[in-house]
Structures are given as structure tokens and as C-alpha cells.
Design an enzyme around this catalytic site. Structure first.
Site, mmCIF file in Angstrom:
data_model
loop_
_atom_site.group_PDB
_atom_site.id
_atom_site.type_symbol
_atom_site.label_atom_id
_atom_site.label_comp_id
_atom_site.label_asym_id
_atom_site.label_seq_id
_atom_site.Cartn_x
_atom_site.Cartn_y
_atom_site.Cartn_z
ATOM 1 C CG ASP A 141 -2.254 0.729 1.001
ATOM 2 O OD1 ASP A 141 -2.182 1.921 0.787
ATOM 3 O OD2 ASP A 141 -3.514 0.102 0.914
ATOM 4 C CG HIS A 212 -5.243 3.757 0.765
ATOM 5 N ND1 HIS A 212 -4.900 2.434 0.472
ATOM 6 C CD2 HIS A 212 -6.516 4.044 0.217
ATOM 7 C CE1 HIS A 212 -5.745 2.026 -0.019
ATOM 8 N NE2 HIS A 212 -7.029 2.716 -0.141
ATOM 9 C CB SER A 560 -9.391 0.797 -0.409
ATOM 10 O OG SER A 560 -8.790 0.967 -1.529
#
Length: 785
Positions: A141, A212, A560
Site C-alpha cells: 500500500d 491509505h 480498499s
């Protein structure tokens, strides 16, 4: 003469530009299949020799080479011209060559909700014993924020001895930032002498600058943090699916996306490091439709699964259109997104009629959804106007109705709340519409948006809420019937136990899989809407309410967010059953999933329409039940080799991709129809013409305890127009017969003109092992390998 010179100059300019175009270099990935010596850190010079064979004599190999892949698979990334890339693709030992594409990110209460769904509640962490090995989750990620409380290592034991990874240092990340929870951190930048960072403008570091990766990592395996909230919203305990799991962060993404070459490097290192589960909340957009041999995630995942690593990927955010699911290779566990039973309510209060003396009686409350920390007065005192009535002279009426950029007259909206549409074309974002209103002096925004119902948009301190078109019509009617319409927007409040839940959210990508209709994808769905999880310490100050410090947590939506939920469940299963391979873990998750909501009714989409397995696969994950599946469907690399044969790859290509058993050849009858026989926990049959029957085979393995009754009987749920028969109807397992086979025969009772859905459930009175199926008259795109 002047014209001739000018003409010659233009010709020479054109020729020089053509020459530059021909000689332009880009980064290409050269994939060479299995690694000859996967555990050897110093492969031979084969990569360098191959690269040198296609380079111009003036080019240096060391400057062209970007990175090598040497652990789980073989290959390299290099700067090449298009011509050199085409030439290297013809060389012996090369499976595929593809440009270094840029893939995108698929961007508390959720775990409590999943437990609430369970008929029998088992704490996932309590299901493993003190002697169970802690699973290691690798997160590919945007990196990680190590200071987050979610990654603290208090009371955790020593790092597992099988771990071979490292904690890379950088200018803003120290080796000491890792601990017994966050046991590894890597980042990927260009290995050429110039040290140019692959993601321009980003600091080469494992540190997460976007948030994220931190969010997904804490959702999968973060520690339990009591009193977590997003500025007072969603208050509760934030925790990951596997609080005991160790985390390893691989920063393969940055501000502009995720490079294919970096993703492959992350896979390559993770395989050598010793992770048990890999979680990827990223992928190609649906329109690219990459084939398996040129899809970096499919390539990396194949070799990871071959080494016993479970790979979990997000399905994509291109729904609700059909055939949009990505990361759909059969060796990947593909995850779609659903809502939970939490709703973020931000209501609109409309003023009374000007002609009515008892105005309080006439006030109307319209329920909206959004995350805002409005400081407007709670009384409806702010003038209300439609965007179409505030059109700028240079704008179109349609743009003004939608409050698109540069469409509104600031003099007409100053000090007012503006009612806007949100068209379905997604040309402009909600942020752009909000900025159009706020920059013009508007004090609030009411946005009519059916598509994003159930997904609260965060507007920070700016008063903004979303309404359905039905509720929007009420406000329009009020504006049109009132001489001086006024309103206010209330700050957000959290509403729990909202029904029905779960629903499949609109953005979640749908099946069928574009490359084969004989494999049902996505596999599973999990919470992916307004998920509270850890965040970076340098978050956006515009989102911080006045007088408060930046939150350590954030609310995000997307597949996600659903992906790491499944990664956490997979880690718990791996901890409980260390000998189980990826297919057994996937099967346990899929066959114990539920296809009903909190009302005990079938799951719907968030628009209220019935959902199907093309939307949710096997259903909503049930973390507790997944730890006791009773039976599992197992596949191994040989099954995937047969899949590649049936899919259309030549045996010569397959032998490059991975080792094949001695004498293995693709059968002469290889066909995409035979993909239906892959021993998968779901069944998909295509090109069913309604004239002849089709038979599908499956094998199940008994993993129940010795005390469990070993006789399973079948029940069938089938739609009208389709006859479904299972042979045999009873499976009797013994000490010597742990694996048993059965067949499913699909026969038409009428013509087939649409997809038909149903399920097959085996039960022994304690366990229910459900396998969804889809029967379709359509086929899919094919490929020649």
C-alpha cells in the site's frame, strides 16, 4: 525562398520529433516466470545478459536496469525503448513484457457489526490458543505511520523466528520505528545510479504520507484502541480483524498511484520475508482488462499462493456496472464492499411558511447523510436557493443545477444554502461542487445524490449533506411554494443499528469476470463504507473542526476498506490452523458467509434492488463461523495449471510461469467450459443454452473434529426454470475417507434468457457449508496464450 526555408525547417522539426518518439524510453517489466533459485539472493547474470542483448551499444546496462525479481519469480524492470521491449519479448525464457503501468488505490463498528450478525458469537482472537503462531500480514500500500497506537507492541511476544524481513531506514523513518507488532517496513525507489524516485515528488521512505496504507493496515491487524472516534463520531473501540497478527508494510504506492514494477517488487520481497497473508487494496481500473500474464497483481499473487501465502485483493470501485470486477484470478481472494448498520445523519431543517403565524408547526425536518461539523445555527434562518436559480451569465443551466465549477453567480449565493444536483456522469467531484459554493460565499450545500446513498461524504467544517431525489423533491417543493425559503444544516450525529444492513454499496465492482464467465467473482463482501481506522499524524487541517486537534483516526469508504477486513479474518484462520493452505482459508471464508441481512431477508443493493452473487459472491463474511467451516474445497498449483490450460495458455508458456509435474501437458479437450470444474467454493456455468444438461464436479475435505458427526446431507436452493441435482445426496466421511467428490447436474426446465442464481448447502447438523452457483446463457472473452 523564405517559404522553402520555412518548409524545410518544419520537415526537419517533424523528423527530429519522430526520432525522439522512436527513441523514447519507458520502464518495462520483463516477466520470466518461476525463479530458478527462489531462495538465493544473488542470481546469475542471465538478467543482465538478456538486457544487454537488446540495448544500444551506447546504453549502459547498469543505468537501464531498474530492479530485479529473484525470490518468488524471475524477471526485471528496465528503461527500454518500445522497439527494445518488443525485441526482448521474443527472447527465450520470457513470458511477457509490459509497460510499467500505474495502478490505483481502491479508495470500529464494522467488527462489532459482523459479530452481531453471527448466530453463535465467538471472539476471533479467543479462538486461537496461546500456543498458536501469530500470523504475519503483509500490506502492499502507501506505507505506514508507525507512531499510531494501533501498531503498539505492548504485551506482544517475540517476533516469529520465521520472519526474514527488514525495517528499512530513510530520512524520516528509523529501524527503531518497527517493533514486535510492526515487524517490517520496505519502500521501493529506482535502483539506478541517479536514484530517481519512481513516484516523483515523494520522499523515498516506508512512511505513509497519504494515510491509505495506515488505515488498511490497522483494519487488518491493528491493536484494540478504546475511545477511538472521528471528532466524536463513530465512538467506540477501533481494532483490526486479527489484533494478534504481526504487520509488515511494503510501500508500493504514492501520491500518483502504484507502479507495476514496485508492486512486483513488494510481492517478491514479501515471499522471501515470510508473510502468511498479503493484503492489496489496489488494482487496475476495470476498462484496462489486463490479462493474467501482463497483470502485475495476478503474476505476483500466483507465485505467492504457490509458496503458501493467502493473497486478498479489493474488487475495485467501478460498480454498479456489471463486468467491472478486477483482481479476479482464481488464486486471489477477491473482496467487494458492503455497508454496516451505522448511519451518519446530517438533517436539513426547513423554515415555515411566511404567511403562517405559527411557524414552528410548519418546520419540516428532512433526513440527510454526511459527515460535517456545521457551526450553523440550529434554527432555519439561512436563505435557501436552487443552483439553477443562481446561474452565472457564462454558464449553462445544467451546470448551475449541478453547481459545477464556475457555474454560479457569487452575488446570488452569498450567505445562502444552495440546493444542487449530482449528475450520474461523475464529471465533477463533490469536493469541486462544495468549493464552488463555498468560494462564492455560500454557507451550506444540500446535494441530491441517489448513487452514493449510504456513503457519507466528509466535508469537514463546511455544512454539507446528501439527500435522495425523493427527499430533494420535498425541498424543491418548499422553495417553489414559499416566498422566502430558509433552512439550516445540522451537524452530523451517529445512528447505530440502522436497517437493513448489510447492503452492497453502489461503487463496489460487480461480476461476471470479463475474462471467464465460468468463475464467480467477487468471492466475498465485507464492510467498506465509513470505516473508522488509524490515520497519519499530518492529516488535512481543513477537515479539523475549530478548536480540536487532528484526529488519530479517519473514516474512509471503498473496496480498499473491505479488503483488509478479509485479510484479518484470513490471518485468524491461519493462526488457528497453521497447516492450512490459501485455498482452505478462502473456502472457510466463503462457505460460511451469509446472504441475509439484519432483517433476516436477502441482501440487497443500497438502492434497494435484490443483490445477486455477481454483486456479493458467496455473501457477507462471518468471522466466527469461518473458524469452524466443517468442510473445505482445496486447490493447489496443479489445479491452477489446468485452469491456465482451459483458459487458453500454451503448455510452453505455462512451463515458463512455474514448475510443472513431469509429463504434464495441457489436455486435448482443454476448454473454457471446463473452468467450471475448478475445485472452487462457488460454481459458475456459462453458455447454458437451455437444451442440454451440464455436469460440474467438486471435492470437499472434512476438517471437522473427530467428535463431529461425519455424515453430511445436501439441500438445494434453485430458481424456477432450472433443475439442479446433486449426486450423491449424502457424504459419509471416515478416517480413511477425508475427501469425497460429488457432482452437480444442471438441467433446463425452460429456455434460459437470463442469469440464474442458487446455492447448494451441505450440513451435518452443526456446520452448514454453502456453495453459491450462477448459470448463464452468455460466454466471456477468451485469450490465446
Amino acid at each position: 525562398m523564405a517559404f522553402l526555408l520555412s518548409h524545410l525547417f518544419l520537415v526537419s522539426l517533424f523528423l527530429s520529433s519522430c526520432t525522439a518518439a522512436v527513441g523514447k524510453k519507458s520502464i518495462y517489466v520483463v516477466y520470466m516466470g518461476r525463479a530458478a533459485n527462489p531462495d538465493h539472493d544473488h542470481p546469475g547474470d542471465s538478467h543482465l545478459q538478456l538486457l544487454a542483448s537488446v540495448l544500444d551499444k551506447r546504453d549502459r546496462v547498469s543505468e537501464a536496469l531498474v530492479r530485479r525479481y529473484k525470490h518468488g519469480f524471475s524477471g526485471f524492470a528496465a528503461r527500454l525503448t518500445k522497439e527494445a521491449a518488443a525485441k526482448i519479448a521474443t527472447k527465450a525464457g520470457v513470458v511477457s513484457v509490459f509497460e510499467d503501468t500505474l495502478l490505483q488505490l481502491h479508495t470500529t463498528r464494522s467488527w462489532d457489526f459482523l459479530q452481531y450478525q453471527d448466530e453463535i458469537v465467538i471472539d476471533a482472537d479467543d479462538a486461537t490458543t496461546a500456543s498458536s503462531p501469530d500470523a504475519i500480514i503483509g500490506i502492499l500500500d502507501t506505507g505506514i505511520w508507525p507512531e499510531s497506537e494501533s501498531f503498539g507492541d505492548k504485551d506482544m511476544g517475540p517476533i516469529p523466528s520465521r520472519w526474514k524481513g527488514v525495517c528499512m531506514e530513510s530520512s524520516d523513518f528509523r529501524a527503531s520505528d518497527c517493533n514486535r507488532k510492526l515487524i517490517g517496513a520496505r519502500y521501493y525507489n529506482d535502483s539506478s545510479p541517479s536514484r530517481v524516485v519512481v513516484h516523483e515528488g515523494d520522499t523515498p521512505s516506508p512512511r505513509d504520507s497519504l494515510g491509505h496504507g495506515t488505515h488498511t493496515a490497522s483494519t487488518a491487524g491493528g491493536r484494540s484502541i478504546a475511545g477511538a472516534s472521528y471528532y466524536g463520531l463513530a465512538t467506540g473501540t477501533a481494532k483490526g480483524g486479527s489484533t494478534r497478527a504481526r504487520i509488515a508494510a511494503y510501500r508500493v504506492c504514492a501520491n500518483n498511484g502504484c507502479r507495476a514494477s514496485a508492486i512486483l517488487a513488494g510481492f517478491d520481497d514479501a515471499i522471501a520475508d515470510g508473510v502468511d497473508v498479503l493484503s492489496l487494496s489496489l488494482g487496475a481500473p476495470a476498462f484496462l482488462k489486463p490479462d493474467f500474464a501482463t497483470d502485475p497483481i495476478a503474476i505476483g499473487a500466483f507465485h505467492a499462493v504457490d509458496r503458501g501465502i493467502t493473497v486478498v485483493c479489493s474488487a475495485g470501485n467501478d460498480g454498479p456496472s456489471p463486468k467491472t470486477v478486477v483482481n479476479a484470478a482464481p488464486w486471489i481472494l477477491t473482496v467487494g464492499a458492503t455497508t454496516i448498520d451505522r448511519y451518519f445523519e446530517s438533517d436539513v431543517i426547513l423554515g415555515g411558511d411566511d404567511n403562517d403565524n405559527d411557524k414552528d408547526k410548519k418546520k419540516m425536518v428532512v433526513k440527510g447523510e454526511g459527515i460535517n461539523f456545521s457551526n450553523l445555527q440550529k434554527s432555519p434562518i439561512y436563505p435557501l436557493i436552487e443552483g439553477g436559480s443562481a446561474k452565472a451569465s457564462s454558464s449553462t443551466s445544467d451546470d448551475a443545477k449541478n453547481c459545477n465549477p464556475n457555474s454560479l453567480d457569487a452575488n446570488k449565493i452569498k450567505g445562502k444554502i444552495v440546493l444542487c444536483q449530482n449528475s450520474d456522469d461523475n464529471t465533477y467531484t463533490k469536493l469541486e461542487k462544495m468549493m464552488e459554493v463555498s468560494s462564492g460565499g455560500g454557507v451550506g450545500l444540500i446535494l441530491i445524490d441517489d448513487a452514493d446513498k449510504a456513503m457519507a461524504y466528509s466535508s469537514g467544517a463546511f455544512p454539507m449533506t446528501l439527500l435522495t431525489s425523493q427527499d430533494g423533491a420535498k425541498i424543491k417543493a418548499y422553495i417553489n411554494s414559499t416566498r422566502n425559503p430558509v433552512a439550516t444544516i445540522l451537524p452530523t450525529t451517529s445512528v447505530n443499528k440502522y436497517k437493513p444492513a448489510p447492503t452492497v454499496v453502489s461503487f463496489s465492482s460487480r461480476g461476471p469476470f470479463i475474462h471467464t464467465a465460468n468463475l464467480l467473482k467477487p468471492d466475498i463482501v465485507a464492510p467498506g463504507v465509513n470505516i473508522l481506522a488509524a490515520w497519519i499524524g499530518t492529516n488535512d487541517s481543513s477537515q479539523v473542526p475549530i478548536g480540536q486537534k487532528p484526529s488519530q483516526f479517519n473514516l474512509l469508504s471503498g473496496t480498499s476498506m473491505s479488503c483488509p477486513h478479509i485479510s484479518g479474518v484470513a490471518a485468524n484462520i491461519k493462526s488457528a490452523y497453521p497447516a492450512w493452505g490459501p485455498s482452505a482459508i478462502r473456502s472457510a471464508i466463503m462457505t460460511t458467509a451469509t446472504d441475509s441481512n439484519t432483517d433476516r431477508a436477502p441482501i440487497t443493493t443500497n438502492s434497494g434492488s435484490p443483490a445477486t452473487p455477481h454483486d456479493y459472491g458467496a455473501g457477507e463474511v462471518n468471522p466466527s463461523a469461518a473458524l469452524q467451516p466443517g468442510l473445505v474445497y482445496e486447490t493447489d498449483t496443479n489445479d491452477y495449471l489446468q485452469f491456465l490450460c482451459n483458459y487458453g495458455y500454451k503448455i510452453s508458456t505455462i512451463k515458463l510461469i512455474t514448475s510443472v509435474p513431469t509429463g504434464f501437458e495441457c489436455p486435448n479437450n482443454s476448454s473454457t467450459d471446463l473452468i467450471s470444474n475448478l475445485n472452487y467454493p462457488s460454481i459458475a456455468v456459462s453458455k447454458f443454452n437451455g437444451k442440454e444438461s451440464k455436469k460440474v464436479s467438486r471435492t470437499v475435505t472434512n476438517v471437522g473434529s473427530k467428535e463431529d458427526r461425519a455424515t453430511y446431507t445436501v439441500s438445494i436452493k434453485s430458481p424456477s426454470g432450472l433443475n439442479v441435482k446433486v449426486v450423491p445426496e449424502r457424504l459419509v466421511f471416515t478416517e480413511n475417507d477425508k475427501k469425497l467428490e460429488y457432482q452437480v447436474i444442471f438441467s433446463p426446465s425452460s429456455s434460459v434468457t437470463k442469469d440464474m442464481f442458487g446455492s447448494i448447502t451441505w450440513s451435518n447438523g452443526k456446520y452448514k457449508v454453502r456453495t453459491p452457483f450462477v448459470v448463464s446463457s452468455e460466454g466471456a472473452e477468451t485469450v490465446e496464450g
